[in-house]
Design a protein around this motif. Structure first.
Motif, PDB file in Angstrom:
ATOM      1  N   ILE A 149      25.757  54.046  36.538  1.00 49.78           N
ATOM      2  CA  ILE A 149      25.745  53.328  37.822  1.00 49.78           C
ATOM      3  C   ILE A 149      26.263  51.912  37.612  1.00 49.78           C
ATOM      4  CG2 ILE A 149      24.241  52.410  39.646  1.00 49.78           C
ATOM      5  CD1 ILE A 149      22.403  54.870  39.054  1.00 49.78           C
ATOM      6  N   LEU A 150      25.854  51.277  36.520  1.00 47.48           N
ATOM      7  CA  LEU A 150      26.304  49.934  36.191  1.00 47.48           C
ATOM      8  C   LEU A 150      27.829  49.897  36.027  1.00 47.48           C
ATOM      9  CD1 LEU A 150      25.517  46.999  35.356  1.00 47.48           C
ATOM     10  CD2 LEU A 150      25.443  47.847  33.018  1.00 47.48           C
ATOM     11  N   SER A 151      28.384  50.847  35.285  1.00 49.91           N
ATOM     12  CA  SER A 151      29.831  50.896  35.073  1.00 49.91           C
ATOM     13  C   SER A 151      30.581  51.081  36.388  1.00 49.91           C
ATOM     14  CB  SER A 151      30.196  52.020  34.104  1.00 49.91           C
ATOM     15  OG  SER A 151      29.749  51.698  32.808  1.00 49.91           O
ATOM     16  N   LYS A 152      30.097  51.965  37.229  1.00 46.68           N
ATOM     17  CA  LYS A 152      30.738  52.190  38.530  1.00 46.68           C
ATOM     18  C   LYS A 152      30.691  50.919  39.377  1.00 46.68           C
ATOM     19  CE  LYS A 152      30.546  55.082  42.641  1.00 46.68           C
ATOM     20  NZ  LYS A 152      29.848  56.129  43.352  1.00 46.68           N
ATOM     21  N   ASN A 153      29.536  50.260  39.405  1.00 46.85           N
ATOM     22  CA  ASN A 153      29.376  49.035  40.181  1.00 46.85           C
ATOM     23  C   ASN A 153      30.269  47.917  39.624  1.00 46.85           C
ATOM     24  OD1 ASN A 153      28.311  47.206  42.090  1.00 46.85           O
ATOM     25  ND2 ASN A 153      26.764  46.530  40.646  1.00 46.85           N
ATOM     26  N   LEU A 154      30.305  47.766  38.304  1.00 54.74           N
ATOM     27  CA  LEU A 154      31.133  46.724  37.692  1.00 54.74           C
ATOM     28  C   LEU A 154      32.612  46.957  37.971  1.00 54.74           C
ATOM     29  CD1 LEU A 154      29.439  46.081  34.226  1.00 54.74           C
ATOM     30  CD2 LEU A 154      29.505  44.559  36.200  1.00 54.74           C
ATOM     31  N   ASN A 155      33.068  48.199  37.882  1.00 56.25           N
ATOM     32  CA  ASN A 155      34.465  48.506  38.198  1.00 56.25           C
ATOM     33  C   ASN A 155      34.802  48.076  39.620  1.00 56.25           C
ATOM     34  OD1 ASN A 155      36.243  49.705  36.199  1.00 56.25           O
ATOM     35  ND2 ASN A 155      34.658  51.269  35.995  1.00 56.25           N
ATOM     36  N   HIS A 156      33.916  48.392  40.544  1.00 56.45           N
ATOM     37  CA  HIS A 156      34.117  48.015  41.946  1.00 56.45           C
ATOM     38  C   HIS A 156      34.130  46.489  42.100  1.00 56.45           C
ATOM     39  CE1 HIS A 156      33.880  48.189  46.288  1.00 56.45           C
ATOM     40  NE2 HIS A 156      32.809  47.416  46.249  1.00 56.45           N
ATOM     41  N   GLN A 157      33.150  45.811  41.495  1.00 55.37           N
ATOM     42  CA  GLN A 157      33.044  44.355  41.614  1.00 55.37           C
ATOM     43  C   GLN A 157      34.222  43.647  40.938  1.00 55.37           C
ATOM     44  OE1 GLN A 157      30.901  42.638  43.429  1.00 55.37           O
ATOM     45  NE2 GLN A 157      29.789  44.432  44.085  1.00 55.37           N
ATOM     46  N   PHE A 158      34.723  44.173  39.822  1.00 52.98           N
ATOM     47  CA  PHE A 158      35.882  43.574  39.172  1.00 52.98           C
ATOM     48  C   PHE A 158      37.106  43.665  40.073  1.00 52.98           C
ATOM     49  CE2 PHE A 158      35.344  42.895  34.398  1.00 52.98           C
ATOM     50  CZ  PHE A 158      34.013  42.566  34.533  1.00 52.98           C
ATOM     51  N   GLY A 159      37.260  44.792  40.754  1.00 53.14           N
ATOM     52  CA  GLY A 159      38.375  44.927  41.696  1.00 53.14           C
ATOM     53  C   GLY A 159      38.296  43.886  42.800  1.00 53.14           C
ATOM     54  N   ILE A 160      37.109  43.713  43.363  1.00 49.88           N
ATOM     55  CA  ILE A 160      36.911  42.704  44.411  1.00 49.88           C
ATOM     56  C   ILE A 160      37.168  41.302  43.858  1.00 49.88           C
ATOM     57  CG2 ILE A 160      35.172  41.589  45.884  1.00 49.88           C
ATOM     58  CD1 ILE A 160      33.901  44.399  46.205  1.00 49.88           C
ATOM     59  N   GLY A 161      36.628  41.028  42.667  1.00 49.53           N
ATOM     60  CA  GLY A 161      36.805  39.714  42.055  1.00 49.53           C
ATOM     61  C   GLY A 161      38.268  39.383  41.802  1.00 49.53           C
ATOM     62  N   LEU A 162      39.031  40.355  41.300  1.00 54.05           N
ATOM     63  CA  LEU A 162      40.451  40.101  41.040  1.00 54.05           C
ATOM     64  C   LEU A 162      41.221  39.889  42.342  1.00 54.05           C
ATOM     65  CD1 LEU A 162      41.091  42.524  38.065  1.00 54.05           C
ATOM     66  CD2 LEU A 162      41.161  40.025  38.006  1.00 54.05           C
ATOM     67  N   GLU A 163      40.873  40.633  43.379  1.00 55.53           N
ATOM     68  CA  GLU A 163      41.530  40.413  44.690  1.00 55.53           C
ATOM     69  C   GLU A 163      41.184  39.022  45.230  1.00 55.53           C
ATOM     70  OE1 GLU A 163      43.788  42.045  46.458  1.00 55.53           O
ATOM     71  OE2 GLU A 163      43.927  43.648  44.960  1.00 55.53           O
ATOM     72  N   ASN A 164      39.918  38.606  45.091  1.00 52.30           N
ATOM     73  CA  ASN A 164      39.518  37.260  45.506  1.00 52.30           C
ATOM     74  C   ASN A 164      40.250  36.183  44.714  1.00 52.30           C
ATOM     75  OD1 ASN A 164      37.677  38.413  47.283  1.00 52.30           O
ATOM     76  ND2 ASN A 164      35.899  37.980  46.016  1.00 52.30           N
ATOM     77  N   LEU A 165      40.379  36.409  43.390  1.00 50.91           N
ATOM     78  CA  LEU A 165      41.093  35.467  42.540  1.00 50.91           C
ATOM     79  C   LEU A 165      42.562  35.366  42.965  1.00 50.91           C
ATOM     80  CD1 LEU A 165      41.185  33.610  40.028  1.00 50.91           C
ATOM     81  CD2 LEU A 165      41.673  35.683  38.675  1.00 50.91           C
ATOM     82  N   LYS A 166      43.172  36.482  43.275  1.00 51.89           N
ATOM     83  CA  LYS A 166      44.564  36.504  43.734  1.00 51.89           C
ATOM     84  C   LYS A 166      44.713  35.681  45.015  1.00 51.89           C
ATOM     85  CE  LYS A 166      48.136  39.831  45.142  1.00 51.89           C
ATOM     86  NZ  LYS A 166      49.216  39.650  44.166  1.00 51.89           N
ATOM     87  N   LYS A 167      43.815  35.901  45.975  1.00 51.41           N
ATOM     88  CA  LYS A 167      43.859  35.128  47.229  1.00 51.41           C
ATOM     89  C   LYS A 167      43.681  33.640  46.955  1.00 51.41           C
ATOM     90  CE  LYS A 167      42.040  38.912  49.983  1.00 51.41           C
ATOM     91  NZ  LYS A 167      40.837  39.473  50.580  1.00 51.41           N
TER      92      LYS A 167
END
Length: 171
Positions: A149-167
């Motif tokens: 569950i942690l790995s799935k959540n981290l993968n999702h959060q990393f995607g959001i974080g990288l999109e936020n960083l890009k913006k």
């Protein structure tokens, strides 16, 4: 009495499953940002603006934050304390021309340490390929049981974080 044996059997089974689960995790995600390497590195290495793009800090904006040290240099530290995000800190350990390495420490909800590593590669014309990698140990037994569950959540959060960083970088 049979209920007690079933209950004890389930607890023993959970401990056996936890012992067989992976002892560590590794998450890695990448994105292309339309800015030069140096500009992107300066955003990631500046923990004064970390909460503007980091997905965990955005889930609890009212959490207590303490930022110390000089941005982009070893020892620059971001510490947090919140009801949802727990207690922990992120400290810049090392920086070179292509990498920023952080030490990540969690004190609550459980104690653990992780490495938060960033790779910045020139990509095309004035673009940067950013790779965010995080790895750490999973304490036994609870964190190991929660590992998938942690790995799935981290993968999702990393995607959001990288999109936020890009913006953040491209705005």
């Amino acid at each position: 009495m049979i209920f007690v044996y079933i209950f004890l059997g389930l607890i023993v089974l959970l401990f056996i499953i936890a012992a067989l689960m992976p002892r560590s995790y590794n998450i890695e995600k990448s994105i292309i940002i339309n800015k030069p390497v140096r500009e992107v590195m300066d955003v990631v290495g500046n923990l004064n603006i970390y909460s503007e793009w980091n997905p965990w800090q955005q889930t609890e904006p009212a959490s207590q934050k303490t930022i110390t040290g000089t941005p982009g240099t070893p020892g620059h530290k971001y510490a947090w304390e919140g009801r949802k995000i727990g207690v922990g800190s992120l400290t810049l350990r090392e920086r070179d021309e292509q990498h920023i390495h952080f030490d990540l420490e969690f004190l609550k909800p459980w104690k653990s340490q992780a490495s938060d590593n960033w790779l910045f590669e020139q990509w095309g014309n004035a673009e940067t390929k950013v790779t965010w990698q995080n790895s750490g140990q999973l304490p036994w037994p609870t964190a190991r049981l929660m590992g998938p569950i942690l790995s799935k959540n981290l993968n999702h959060q990393f995607g959001i974080g990288l999109e936020n960083l890009k913006k953040k970088c491209e705005s």
